[in-house]
Write a protein that holds these residues in place. Structure first.
Motif: not given
Length: 326
Positions: A39-40, A42-44, A46-50, A59, A61
């Motif tokens: 998850i980290e 993907l976030s790094a 630029g994938v919009p996961v929160y 989690f 998108l």
């Protein structure tokens, strides 16, 4: 491998919405810690996961993150989903790869087809694990390391060493030229040649396998369906064929005929039974086929078969005589 897992993670979130780390770990067959690291990453990237905290957190998108596979109509999309529901891939060690591929296909479908195709696929069941009599189809298990090695040799066109346990024999190493892989009723088979002769090996009996660097001696093109039919014919006509005269209840005719090599003669009796003259592969095959039909069939000849069936029935009756209390 990690890139494929990251794509699968995104597709799971796209298709199913908010998911917990534990659920993602179970689906991807990794640890929860690995999911958090992914998850980290993907976030790094630029994938919009929160993350949504709380009892029902997980989690998710942001809406609108998707790509589409254009050019497929509804029936084509449905055909892909139905094909993906078949369990044949399990026999070749491709079950997890198939699941991942189908997630990608579903995610890439045009939005107008995605829901309708998935819903229609839920109305179709292909090759269930049990039949109407609750008889379970048991898939043979083959170690992933073994089937992966066999698969690589088949696709690469290399010779293959297998440690094979033939029925009633001590396991031996064999060097073969692989031709192709076949799955029938949850059982996987390797079609190959050995010293130029056709051979068929059951994958569940391959104890170990090693792909060799040496090119396999095989034709560039192969008709696997035809090759399987030829192997099947060779198998059925091998052994010591026997001819049996039997009376069979009409309702069970196909059960008997379906296992026989040939039907030589057939006539109806006055009581609704049929009198059949059939050929089986060998004596053991004949005894097994008649025994399966219990009281719905009677072997009339040869005498050795009647004696074998009577001995079986006597052994069963003896076992159940008297009380079962200890």
């Amino acid at each position: 491998m990690r890139a494929d897992r990251l794509v699968s993670l995104v597709l799971l979130l796209r298709q199913r919405g908010r998911l917990s780390a534990a659920t993602l770990a179970r689906e991807l067959e990794v640890s929860t810690r690995t999911v958090l690291r992914d998850i980290e990453a993907l976030s790094a990237a630029g994938v919009p996961v929160y993350a949504e905290r709380g009892r029902h957190g997980g989690f998710e998108l942001l809406p609108g993150f998707q790509t589409e596979l254009i050019g497929l109509n509804h029936d084509e999309a449905l055909a892909l989903l139905v094909a993906g529901s078949r369990r044949g891939a399990q026999a070749f060690g491709l079950g997890s790869a198939l699941a991942s591929a189908m997630r990608k296909v579903v995610d890439a479908l045009p939005e107008s087809y995605r829901d309708t195709a998935a819903g229609a696929a839920q109305r179709l069941l292909i090759d269930p694990e049990t039949d109407l009599l609750s008889r379970r189809v048991v898939a043979e298990e083959v170690p992933d390391s073994v089937v992966a090695e066999v698969r690589r040799a088949v696709f690469a066109g290399h010779r293959l060493r297998i440690h094979y346990a033939a029925v009633g024999q001590t396991p031996k190493w064999r060097t073969v030229d692989p031709i192709g892989l076949v799955t029938v009723r949850e059982q996987g088979y390797l079609l190959a040649t050995r010293s130029g002769a056709d051979r068929t090996y059951r994958l569940s009996r391959v104890l170990a396998a090693e792909e060799l660097a040496e090119p396999a001696q095989r034709p560039d093109r192969v008709d696997l369906d035809r090759a399987w039919q030829e192997r099947s014919t060779q198998f059925r006509t091998g052994g010591d064929p026997v001819t049996v005269l039997a009376r069979v209840h009409a309702a069970r005719r196909e059960d008997l005929v379906g296992t026989a090599l040939a039907v030589r003669a057939e006539e109806a009796d006055a009581d609704g039974w049929l009198r059949l003259e059939v050929t089986f592969q060998d004596p053991r095959h004949a005894e097994w086929a008649l025994w399966q039909l219990a009281t719905n069939a009677e072997a009339l000849a040869p005498q050795w078969l009647r004696t074998a069936l009577r001995n079986r029935a006597t052994a069963i009756a003896t076992r159940y005589e008297g009380s079962s209390e200890s």
